[in-house]
Scaffold this motif. Structure first.
Motif, PDB file in Angstrom:
ATOM      1  N   THR A   1      45.946  39.422  29.346  1.00  0.00           N
ATOM      2  CA  THR A   1      45.414  40.527  28.946  1.00  0.00           C
ATOM      3  C   THR A   1      46.285  41.821  29.226  1.00  0.00           C
ATOM      4  OG1 THR A   1      44.267  40.801  30.943  1.00  0.00           O
ATOM      5  CG2 THR A   1      43.145  39.426  29.255  1.00  0.00           C
TER       6      THR A   1
ATOM      7  N   ARG B   1      51.866  44.723  24.912  1.00  0.00           N
ATOM      8  CA  ARG B   1      53.005  45.360  25.242  1.00  0.00           C
ATOM      9  C   ARG B   1      54.087  44.647  24.976  1.00  0.00           C
ATOM     10  NH1 ARG B   1      51.365  49.102  30.589  1.00  0.00           N
ATOM     11  NH2 ARG B   1      49.388  48.256  30.916  1.00  0.00           N
TER      12      ARG B   1
ATOM     13  N   HIS C   1      35.752  34.034  33.975  1.00  0.00           N
ATOM     14  CA  HIS C   1      35.312  35.331  34.188  1.00  0.00           C
ATOM     15  C   HIS C   1      33.946  35.259  34.920  1.00  0.00           C
ATOM     16  CE1 HIS C   1      38.370  36.897  31.001  1.00  0.00           C
ATOM     17  NE2 HIS C   1      37.449  38.018  30.978  1.00  0.00           N
TER      18      HIS C   1
ATOM     19  N   ARG D   1      34.882  34.735  38.643  1.00  0.00           N
ATOM     20  CA  ARG D   1      35.613  35.992  39.096  1.00  0.00           C
ATOM     21  C   ARG D   1      35.071  37.306  38.956  1.00  0.00           C
ATOM     22  NH1 ARG D   1      39.514  35.228  41.225  1.00  0.00           N
ATOM     23  NH2 ARG D   1      40.427  37.406  40.981  1.00  0.00           N
ATOM     24  N   LEU D   2      34.643  37.578  38.133  1.00  0.00           N
ATOM     25  CA  LEU D   2      33.744  38.836  37.752  1.00  0.00           C
ATOM     26  C   LEU D   2      32.531  39.017  38.019  1.00  0.00           C
ATOM     27  CD1 LEU D   2      34.384  41.845  36.720  1.00  0.00           C
ATOM     28  CD2 LEU D   2      33.438  41.046  34.643  1.00  0.00           C
ATOM     29  N   LEU D   3      31.868  37.565  37.490  1.00  0.00           N
ATOM     30  CA  LEU D   3      30.171  37.964  37.851  1.00  0.00           C
ATOM     31  C   LEU D   3      29.757  37.194  38.893  1.00  0.00           C
ATOM     32  CD1 LEU D   3      29.361  37.058  33.807  1.00  0.00           C
ATOM     33  CD2 LEU D   3      29.622  39.270  35.354  1.00  0.00           C
TER      34      LEU D   3
ATOM     35  N   ARG E   1      41.508  49.749  25.413  1.00  0.00           N
ATOM     36  CA  ARG E   1      41.553  48.506  24.677  1.00  0.00           C
ATOM     37  C   ARG E   1      43.012  47.918  24.754  1.00  0.00           C
ATOM     38  NH1 ARG E   1      37.592  47.321  20.824  1.00  0.00           N
ATOM     39  NH2 ARG E   1      36.113  48.665  20.500  1.00  0.00           N
TER      40      ARG E   1
ATOM     41  N   LEU F   1      45.645  49.005  26.881  1.00  0.00           N
ATOM     42  CA  LEU F   1      46.460  49.143  28.027  1.00  0.00           C
ATOM     43  C   LEU F   1      45.624  48.876  29.200  1.00  0.00           C
ATOM     44  CD1 LEU F   1      48.743  52.151  27.213  1.00  0.00           C
ATOM     45  CD2 LEU F   1      49.049  49.693  26.850  1.00  0.00           C
TER      46      LEU F   1
ATOM     47  N   VAL G   1      36.967  42.818  28.055  1.00  0.00           N
ATOM     48  CA  VAL G   1      37.557  41.733  28.473  1.00  0.00           C
ATOM     49  C   VAL G   1      38.830  42.361  29.196  1.00  0.00           C
ATOM     50  CG1 VAL G   1      39.266  39.834  27.537  1.00  0.00           C
ATOM     51  CG2 VAL G   1      37.053  40.314  26.439  1.00  0.00           C
ATOM     52  N   ALA G   2      39.628  43.256  28.658  1.00  0.00           N
ATOM     53  CA  ALA G   2      40.635  43.819  29.361  1.00  0.00           C
ATOM     54  C   ALA G   2      40.609  44.389  30.638  1.00  0.00           C
ATOM     55  CB  ALA G   2      41.526  44.926  28.332  1.00  0.00           C
TER      56      ALA G   2
ATOM     57  N   SER H   1      37.963  43.371  32.664  1.00  0.00           N
ATOM     58  CA  SER H   1      37.550  42.479  33.332  1.00  0.00           C
ATOM     59  C   SER H   1      38.418  41.764  34.209  1.00  0.00           C
ATOM     60  CB  SER H   1      36.828  41.415  32.488  1.00  0.00           C
ATOM     61  OG  SER H   1      35.474  41.818  32.047  1.00  0.00           O
ATOM     62  N   THR H   2      39.617  41.450  33.652  1.00  0.00           N
ATOM     63  CA  THR H   2      40.714  40.834  34.422  1.00  0.00           C
ATOM     64  C   THR H   2      41.379  41.967  35.207  1.00  0.00           C
ATOM     65  OG1 THR H   2      42.220  41.242  32.529  1.00  0.00           O
ATOM     66  CG2 THR H   2      41.059  39.032  32.903  1.00  0.00           C
TER      67      THR H   2
ATOM     68  N   ASP I   1      38.334  42.434  38.326  1.00  0.00           N
ATOM     69  CA  ASP I   1      37.792  41.257  38.981  1.00  0.00           C
ATOM     70  C   ASP I   1      38.285  41.424  40.472  1.00  0.00           C
ATOM     71  OD1 ASP I   1      40.249  40.117  38.890  1.00  0.00           O
ATOM     72  OD2 ASP I   1      39.735  38.641  37.441  1.00  0.00           O
ATOM     73  N   ASP I   2      39.290  41.986  40.937  1.00  0.00           N
ATOM     74  CA  ASP I   2      39.955  41.835  42.362  1.00  0.00           C
ATOM     75  C   ASP I   2      39.743  43.073  42.912  1.00  0.00           C
ATOM     76  OD1 ASP I   2      40.007  39.464  43.809  1.00  0.00           O
ATOM     77  OD2 ASP I   2      41.215  38.691  42.012  1.00  0.00           O
ATOM     78  N   ARG I   3      39.112  44.337  42.162  1.00  0.00           N
ATOM     79  CA  ARG I   3      39.417  45.706  42.952  1.00  0.00           C
ATOM     80  C   ARG I   3      37.892  46.078  43.119  1.00  0.00           C
ATOM     81  NH1 ARG I   3      44.946  48.388  40.688  1.00  0.00           N
ATOM     82  NH2 ARG I   3      45.486  46.668  39.134  1.00  0.00           N
TER      83      ARG I   3
ATOM     84  N   ARG J   1      34.182  48.409  38.926  1.00  0.00           N
ATOM     85  CA  ARG J   1      34.062  46.886  38.955  1.00  0.00           C
ATOM     86  C   ARG J   1      32.401  46.752  38.893  1.00  0.00           C
ATOM     87  NH1 ARG J   1      34.727  41.450  41.237  1.00  0.00           N
ATOM     88  NH2 ARG J   1      32.521  41.186  41.458  1.00  0.00           N
TER      89      ARG J   1
ATOM     90  N   LEU K   1      31.203  47.473  35.478  1.00  0.00           N
ATOM     91  CA  LEU K   1      31.457  46.637  34.510  1.00  0.00           C
ATOM     92  C   LEU K   1      30.936  45.051  34.671  1.00  0.00           C
ATOM     93  CD1 LEU K   1      33.878  46.144  32.678  1.00  0.00           C
ATOM     94  CD2 LEU K   1      35.266  45.256  34.571  1.00  0.00           C
ATOM     95  N   VAL K   2      30.519  44.812  35.895  1.00  0.00           N
ATOM     96  CA  VAL K   2      29.805  43.558  36.074  1.00  0.00           C
ATOM     97  C   VAL K   2      28.474  43.746  35.239  1.00  0.00           C
ATOM     98  CG1 VAL K   2      28.531  42.337  37.736  1.00  0.00           C
ATOM     99  CG2 VAL K   2      31.133  42.857  38.312  1.00  0.00           C
TER     100      VAL K   2
ATOM    101  N   GLN L   1      28.940  43.637  31.518  1.00  0.00           N
ATOM    102  CA  GLN L   1      29.266  42.254  31.176  1.00  0.00           C
ATOM    103  C   GLN L   1      28.226  41.542  31.296  1.00  0.00           C
ATOM    104  OE1 GLN L   1      31.384  41.259  29.264  1.00  0.00           O
ATOM    105  NE2 GLN L   1      33.303  40.880  30.302  1.00  0.00           N
TER     106      GLN L   1
ATOM    107  N   LEU M   1      36.327  34.035  24.190  1.00  0.00           N
ATOM    108  CA  LEU M   1      37.478  34.417  24.857  1.00  0.00           C
ATOM    109  C   LEU M   1      38.866  33.584  24.556  1.00  0.00           C
ATOM    110  CD1 LEU M   1      36.130  34.716  28.581  1.00  0.00           C
ATOM    111  CD2 LEU M   1      36.806  36.742  27.156  1.00  0.00           C
TER     112      LEU M   1
ATOM    113  N   HIS N   1      42.399  35.360  23.238  1.00  0.00           N
ATOM    114  CA  HIS N   1      43.571  35.090  23.565  1.00  0.00           C
ATOM    115  C   HIS N   1      44.518  34.462  22.527  1.00  0.00           C
ATOM    116  CE1 HIS N   1      42.519  35.758  27.768  1.00  0.00           C
ATOM    117  NE2 HIS N   1      43.601  35.398  28.129  1.00  0.00           N
TER     118      HIS N   1
END
Lengths: 197, 197
Positions: free
Chosen positions: A107, A112, A166, A169-171, B20, B22, B103-104, B106-107, B110-112, B117, B120-121, B124, B162, B166
DNA sequence: CCAAGAAGAGCACGACCGTGCGGAAAGCAC
DNA sequence: GTGCTTTCCGCACGGTCGTGCTCTTCTTGG
């Protein structure tokens, strides 16, 4: 293995961990040097640019995937057992802290252009093609209907993995695993040779 | 609408576009100011911190989702037609240049941990819960089996979205759309009241 | 139309980014 | 053990980041 290779490998181990959590852009040379207990320039010397570092991180992660997922799966009996093993190991791989680094990188780099994106596309395509290939051997073994579309199955199965990624990790949904396995069973059921039940 | 609100909305439009492609981190104040033809500090004044900007970008994107996806879907007849409409509009939404910004994000997050976050949760979860809710009205309408699990369906359908995301954005696979629609039909088929064929 | 207030520009700050150079220290071959 | 090579550090650079200040310019309500 000389000293150089040794520390470079150690750095890459840490780097993949970071890339899982923060992505290839969140991966910064200064912070990585700190974690590896090296000076910034000392670390930088091993990789001659940040892009080169990112490429080597991808290569290192790919090796990890092959060791943890691809090779063990291919050592399992052909057909449905192998496909199941592939799915199980993939789920485990994506459940490592930070999740699958390729998902994070995908993602990040899907818009890029550059060498990193190209490398990423190659790796992802290989990983996904593996699903289709394993599925086709299942068809050859007579486990799956021979009018089933292997590429369709690959996209479907990858979707199961991604949505579970998803949800987990997110929810933070602890039922995500169970649902993913249920979805995988449904996919298998739909392509089995003689649909029973 | 005063002048302030006007430019702020214009900035947010651009900001969502950037997010969207970046992500919310790639979204930098300097580059955003450039695109909006404002000075860095002029733009910064509208949002009092970068985190506040990111939160407003999320809110703006959510509004966009409601306008483009949620509301039109809810104006469609209940049950299967509404679920189909939801899927179609969601696919269109995710096919906008850069793909779905959630989607962008979320990834990325998901660890910040932090306010971004959390927001976002919430978003989503709401978006995905909408699938389950629409599905449940379909059960009530008698279109779907009443022993079908709505949350399972939601996770499955999101997986279809999803993986298409991808395949389309990273792998440039033009058959991704077709496969996604096929997968959605299969999902519907499995939960229909009287399985025929 | 005028004054109060909002909107935006200019500039500067400390921090961190990726990158390069020169020298010290360590590893290694003979 | 000596000498060459690799490994690593210290330091510095130009650039960009997010943020805050002051000052000008515009908008707008009365």
């Amino acid at each position: 293995m000389g000293k150089g290779e040794e520390t470079r490998a150690a750095v890459l181990d840490r780097a993949v961990d970071v890339a899982r959590r923060l992505g290839l852009n969140g991966l910064t040379i200064g912070s990585l040097a700190e974690q590896a207990e090296l000076s910034k320039s000392g670390l930088f010397g091993h990789f001659r640019s940040k892009e080169a570092l990112q490429l080597q991180v991808l290569a290192h992660a790919r090796t990890g995937f092959e060791v943890a997922v691809a090779r063990p799966a291919l050592r399992t009996p052909r057909g449905e057992p192998r496909l199941r093993k592939l799915f199980d190991l993939w789920m485990d791989w994506d459940a490592l802290p930070g999740g699958c680094p390729f998902v994070a990188a995908s993602t990040e780099f899907d818009d890029r252009p550059g060498a990193v994106r190209e490398r990423l596309v190659r790796d992802q395509r290989d990983m996904i093609d593996m699903i289709a290939t394993v599925f086709r051997t299942g068809v050859a073994e007579g486990h799956f209907r021979d009018d089933a579309d292997a590429d369709q199955f690959a996209q479907d199965m990858y979707g199961v993995i991604l949505s579970r990624h998803h949800y987990l990790r997110l929810l933070d949904d602890e039922r995500a695993d169970q649902r993913a396995r249920h979805a995988f069973e449904a996919l298998l059921h739909a392509v089995r040779r003689i649909p029973s039940d």
